[in-house]
Design a protein around this motif. Structure first.
Motif, mmCIF file in Angstrom:
data_model
loop_
_atom_site.group_PDB
_atom_site.id
_atom_site.type_symbol
_atom_site.label_atom_id
_atom_site.label_comp_id
_atom_site.label_asym_id
_atom_site.label_seq_id
_atom_site.Cartn_x
_atom_site.Cartn_y
_atom_site.Cartn_z
ATOM 1 N N LYS A 65 -7.401 -2.513 -6.011
ATOM 2 C CA LYS A 65 -7.030 -1.515 -7.012
ATOM 3 C C LYS A 65 -5.959 -0.553 -6.502
ATOM 4 N N PHE A 66 -6.123 -0.039 -5.287
ATOM 5 C CA PHE A 66 -5.168 0.925 -4.746
ATOM 6 C C PHE A 66 -3.994 0.259 -4.027
ATOM 7 N N GLY A 67 -4.113 -1.022 -3.713
ATOM 8 C CA GLY A 67 -3.025 -1.705 -3.023
ATOM 9 C C GLY A 67 -2.937 -1.372 -1.544
ATOM 10 N N PHE A 68 -4.028 -0.879 -0.950
ATOM 11 C CA PHE A 68 -4.043 -0.583 0.477
ATOM 12 C C PHE A 68 -3.979 -1.879 1.276
ATOM 13 N N GLU A 69 -3.651 -1.747 2.555
ATOM 14 C CA GLU A 69 -3.696 -2.863 3.504
ATOM 15 C C GLU A 69 -5.087 -2.930 4.126
ATOM 16 N N PRO A 87 -3.139 3.013 3.184
ATOM 17 C CA PRO A 87 -1.948 2.816 2.361
ATOM 18 C C PRO A 87 -0.844 2.166 3.203
ATOM 19 N N HIS A 88 0.007 1.370 2.559
ATOM 20 C CA HIS A 88 1.122 0.731 3.273
ATOM 21 C C HIS A 88 1.974 1.793 3.963
ATOM 22 N N GLY A 93 -5.856 5.912 8.436
ATOM 23 C CA GLY A 93 -6.555 5.048 7.483
ATOM 24 C C GLY A 93 -7.978 5.494 7.252
ATOM 25 N N LEU A 94 -8.682 4.696 6.464
ATOM 26 C CA LEU A 94 -10.088 4.938 6.168
ATOM 27 C C LEU A 94 -10.936 3.899 6.889
ATOM 28 N N PHE A 119 -6.509 13.286 -0.338
ATOM 29 C CA PHE A 119 -5.298 13.495 -1.124
ATOM 30 C C PHE A 119 -4.358 12.331 -0.837
ATOM 31 N N LEU A 120 -4.009 11.577 -1.882
ATOM 32 C CA LEU A 120 -3.118 10.433 -1.742
ATOM 33 C C LEU A 120 -1.750 10.810 -2.293
#
Length: 146
Positions: A65-69, A87-88, A93-94, A119-120
């Motif tokens: 959904k978010f397009g993270f790596e 995130p790219h 990271g998480l 916060f993204l």
């Protein structure tokens, strides 16, 4: 030679990876040794642990959904995994941590006690908001009205 040192508090893991024994601190530049002070090397937050119900569901959400790596997915012991998404291009990271026990399960989705937790930042709010509200939509609470 690579040297790894780690220490754990209840809410923070502090670690150092050093090459050729460079330490936490280095001496001040030449000519200032008489000051007897240490120069602190830079620090940064690397990972933020995020409690999740299940690893694969969380991976699908953040990556799909978010397009993270998906940066790491390593099996550990007792069914635990070291799962990192980001995130790219992000430096941090998480760490997706599967909740264990009633206390942790109750905290999933409310880890900040009702406050904003993460916060993204984006370069195109309209594009990303549209992608995130597409099928299936993410439910958002507006903070600012247009």
């Amino acid at each position: 030679m690579i040297d790894v040192v780690a220490a754990r508090l209840d809410w923070l893991i502090l670690y150092r990876v050093s090459l050729l024994h460079s330490g936490w601190f280095t001496r001040l530049p030449a000519g200032t040794e008489h000051l007897g002070q240490l120069h602190r090397m830079p620090q940064r937050l690397n990972l933020t642990a995020l409690l999740v119900d299940e690893y694969d569901t969380a991976i699908d959400f953040f990556v799909g959904k978010f397009g993270f790596e998906l940066r790491d997915d390593t099996a550990l012991t007792d069914g635990k995994r070291w799962v990192v998404v980001a995130p790219h291009g992000a430096a941090s990271g998480l760490l997706l941590a599967r909740a264990i026990g009633d206390r942790q399960r109750r905290a999933v989705g409310d880890q900040s006690g009702g406050r904003v937790f993460l916060f993204l930042e984006t370069d195109d709010f309209a594009r990303d908001h549209l992608a995130y509200t597409d099928d299936p939509p993410i439910q958002w609470t507006p903070l600012l009205s247009p």
